[in-house]
Design a protein around this motif. Structure first.
Motif, mmCIF file in Angstrom:
data_model
loop_
_atom_site.group_PDB
_atom_site.id
_atom_site.type_symbol
_atom_site.label_atom_id
_atom_site.label_comp_id
_atom_site.label_asym_id
_atom_site.label_seq_id
_atom_site.Cartn_x
_atom_site.Cartn_y
_atom_site.Cartn_z
ATOM 1 N N PHE A 252 0.753 -1.214 -0.078
ATOM 2 C CA PHE A 252 -0.013 0.010 0.155
ATOM 3 C C PHE A 252 0.837 1.231 0.234
ATOM 4 C CE2 PHE A 252 -3.831 -2.542 1.367
ATOM 5 C CZ PHE A 252 -4.831 -1.823 0.360
ATOM 6 N N VAL A 253 2.038 1.171 0.433
ATOM 7 C CA VAL A 253 2.884 2.149 0.375
ATOM 8 C C VAL A 253 3.150 2.706 -1.078
ATOM 9 C CG1 VAL A 253 5.225 3.236 1.103
ATOM 10 C CG2 VAL A 253 4.014 1.636 2.626
ATOM 11 N N VAL A 254 3.390 1.750 -1.879
ATOM 12 C CA VAL A 254 3.823 1.998 -3.323
ATOM 13 C C VAL A 254 2.486 2.422 -4.133
ATOM 14 C CG1 VAL A 254 4.234 0.896 -5.480
ATOM 15 C CG2 VAL A 254 5.401 -0.163 -3.464
ATOM 16 N N TRP A 255 1.586 1.839 -3.799
ATOM 17 C CA TRP A 255 0.000 2.656 -4.055
ATOM 18 C C TRP A 255 -0.006 4.054 -3.655
ATOM 19 C CZ3 TRP A 255 -5.336 1.510 -5.694
ATOM 20 C CH2 TRP A 255 -6.194 2.407 -5.047
ATOM 21 N N ALA A 256 0.039 4.495 -2.651
ATOM 22 C CA ALA A 256 -0.060 5.856 -1.950
ATOM 23 C C ALA A 256 1.112 6.698 -2.859
ATOM 24 C CB ALA A 256 0.171 5.674 -0.628
ATOM 25 N N PHE A 257 2.135 6.211 -3.093
ATOM 26 C CA PHE A 257 2.985 7.106 -3.674
ATOM 27 C C PHE A 257 2.730 7.277 -5.050
ATOM 28 C CE2 PHE A 257 7.134 7.451 -6.235
ATOM 29 C CZ PHE A 257 7.460 8.493 -5.604
ATOM 30 N N VAL A 258 2.512 6.334 -5.807
ATOM 31 C CA VAL A 258 2.067 6.246 -7.294
ATOM 32 C C VAL A 258 0.764 7.058 -7.370
ATOM 33 C CG1 VAL A 258 1.643 5.010 -9.461
ATOM 34 C CG2 VAL A 258 3.408 4.335 -7.723
ATOM 35 N N ASN A 259 -0.194 6.845 -6.571
ATOM 36 C CA ASN A 259 -1.671 7.439 -6.715
ATOM 37 C C ASN A 259 -1.287 9.030 -6.252
ATOM 38 O OD1 ASN A 259 -4.104 7.946 -6.504
ATOM 39 N ND2 ASN A 259 -4.650 6.159 -5.336
ATOM 40 N N SER A 260 -0.621 9.256 -5.406
ATOM 41 C CA SER A 260 -0.310 10.738 -5.225
ATOM 42 C C SER A 260 0.356 11.457 -6.301
ATOM 43 C CB SER A 260 0.420 10.936 -3.924
ATOM 44 O OG SER A 260 0.185 10.286 -2.832
ATOM 45 N N ILE A 261 1.240 10.679 -7.200
ATOM 46 C CA ILE A 261 1.695 11.484 -8.272
ATOM 47 C C ILE A 261 0.901 11.729 -9.366
ATOM 48 C CG2 ILE A 261 3.633 11.112 -10.085
ATOM 49 C CD1 ILE A 261 5.229 9.873 -7.974
ATOM 50 N N PHE A 262 0.096 10.658 -9.722
ATOM 51 C CA PHE A 262 -0.758 10.571 -10.837
ATOM 52 C C PHE A 262 -2.017 11.670 -10.325
ATOM 53 C CE2 PHE A 262 1.911 7.657 -12.547
ATOM 54 C CZ PHE A 262 1.863 7.976 -13.719
ATOM 55 N N THR A 263 -2.519 11.553 -9.110
ATOM 56 C CA THR A 263 -3.430 12.516 -8.804
ATOM 57 C C THR A 263 -3.174 14.026 -8.960
ATOM 58 O OG1 THR A 263 -4.319 10.964 -6.952
ATOM 59 C CG2 THR A 263 -4.920 13.274 -6.652
ATOM 60 N N LEU A 264 -1.994 14.140 -8.655
ATOM 61 C CA LEU A 264 -1.526 15.799 -8.843
ATOM 62 C C LEU A 264 -1.448 16.153 -10.329
ATOM 63 C CD1 LEU A 264 1.087 16.108 -6.231
ATOM 64 C CD2 LEU A 264 -1.126 17.201 -6.269
ATOM 65 N N LEU A 265 -0.874 15.149 -10.940
ATOM 66 C CA LEU A 265 -0.804 15.206 -12.529
ATOM 67 C C LEU A 265 -2.032 15.317 -13.318
ATOM 68 C CD1 LEU A 265 1.138 14.866 -14.973
ATOM 69 C CD2 LEU A 265 0.983 12.617 -15.098
#
Length: 404
Positions: free
Chosen positions: A260-273
């Motif tokens: 889930f740490v990976v999920w949160a990191f990638v999700n955050s990047i693509f949410t902002l993008l």
């Protein structure tokens, strides 16, 4: 407007929405799935029986949401939050105290209604109304609350369950919602933001204001629902059956929790993008591409049994979730305007909740009768390709309709 200037000027509204999405995690499948093993053991439930309990509670939530969701059109955000957050705290308390399967059904219903349903519904609808030209940027920041909640609350629950027991963990989060989230959100959203204030360029992509009855007669709404419901169904299924898949593949029990740490990191990047892309191109322009990473993620998890598969899945589904959550929040006004946004969005969210309810029960039943779970995941990946083609048609038709 520069990012830091935008954030500083609008901090109270962004922070209020962020906290609503952050604490909605308590009612999300990704969080509840971490208690699945405890619940099955406590109540003596099979995968299919626990899926049925979850499905009943979530279906009842889906049936309630179109009616309850209308309150965001009638009352200011502060008053709605004053109702939603105490109910979420009550639901978490019931999870800690329940000892009967019927009370468990009621608890799941309340968690799904006020966690998965009303908390993000209030956050997204209020943010879409508060912001116009920079709606994508605002929504992307609010939606980061989901990512933060999944990274912080899910991993910390595993620690709390080991320390206080799983019931103690639920009681801790109930207190946190009641004693921190509620007063903080009430203070932050006590003043309604006027849309357009401080924004230079007017937004021109929103549709005319449709009524709820008009939307129900619009064929495009039902086509849109075919793709809109897919993320809720697929992601809910994977998170709900994370323990079963780990057992099936021979993975260590905590592998999904660590991923889930990976999920949160990638999700955050693509949410902002996605927020930047929406403000530049519009939500409809991006719609045909949003489900492709999710399809790849589901198919990969169905084909690959290696221990790295959950991490690769989290990368791909994090991309899709980061894009889709922000994009869907922005697309509703582009399809049907702002005046009745709460009531119309509640219809869509109800359908998505219905899909998330049907997923665990349906797949749990199929598992119980011997249908391959990896095969089901591959089928979900193929469906995403089909839904992407449907989204292309929806976007093309809606843009032509708005131009008239």
């Amino acid at each position: 407007m520069p990012f830091l200037t935008f954030l500083k000027s609008n901090f109270r509204w962004i922070a209020g929405g962020f906290l609503l999405t952050f604490f909605s995690t308590v009612g999300q499948t990704s969080f509840m799935g971490g208690s699945a093993g405890y619940l099955r053991a406590e109540y003596g439930l099979s995968n299919g029986q626990w899926g049925l309990v979850y499905m009943i509670g979530t279906l009842c939530s889906a049936l309630t949401l179109p009616y309850l969701g209308q309150i965001v059109d009638r009352y200011p955000a502060r008053k709605v939050a004053l109702f939603v957050l105490p109910m979420l705290a009550l639901a978490a308390t019931l999870m800690a105290l329940s000892h009967h399967v019927l009370l468990l059904v009621l608890t799941v219903y309340l968690l799904r209604l006020f966690g998965q349903g009303m908390s993000p519904h209030l956050a997204y609808t209020a943010t879409a109304r508060w912001f116009s030209a920079q709606r994508g940027k605002a929504l992307s920041l609010v939606i980061l609350g989901h990512n933060a909640g999944e990274a912080v609350l899910i991993s910390s629950f595993a620690v709390l369950a080991g320390w206080l027991g799983w019931r103690g963990g639920w009681l801790f989060y109930a207190a946190l919602v009641a004693l921190f989230a509620l007063p903080a959100v009430l203070a932050l959203v006590s003043v309604e933001r006027q849309p357009g204030s401080g924004e230079v360029n007017p937004r021109v992509v929103d549709a005319r204001d449709w009524s709820r009855s008009e939307v129900l007669r619009d064929p495009l709404f039902y086509l849109f629902m075919l793709g809109f419901m897919a993320p809720g169904f697929i992601v809910t299924v994977v998170f709900f059956h994370q323990v079963y898949l780990s057992e099936l593949r021979g993975w260590t029990p905590g592998i999904f929790a660590s991923a889930f740490v990976v999920w949160a990191f990638v999700n955050s990047i693509f949410t902002l993008l996605s927020g930047q892309l929406i403000d530049r191109f519009s939500g409809l322009a991006l719609l045909p591409f949003v489900l492709l990473p999710l399809g790849m993620a589901a198919a990969m998890l169905g084909f690959v049994a290696a221990p790295w598969a959950p991490f690769a899945f989290m990368v791909l589904v994090g991309m899709s979730a980061g894009l889709s959550t922000t994009l869907f929040g922005a697309v509703w006004p582009e399809l049907y305007g702002l005046k009745h946004l709460g009531s119309i969005r509640a219809l869509g969210i109800s359908a998505a909740v219905f899909a998330s309810a049907a997923g665990p029960g349906l797949t749990g039943y199929l598992i119980d009768i011997g249908v391959s779970y990896p095969g089901q995941l591959i089928a979900m990946g193929l469906y995403c390709v089909f839904a992407s083609l449907v989204f292309w048609y929806v976007a093309k038709t809606a843009r032509a309709r708005n131009a008239c």
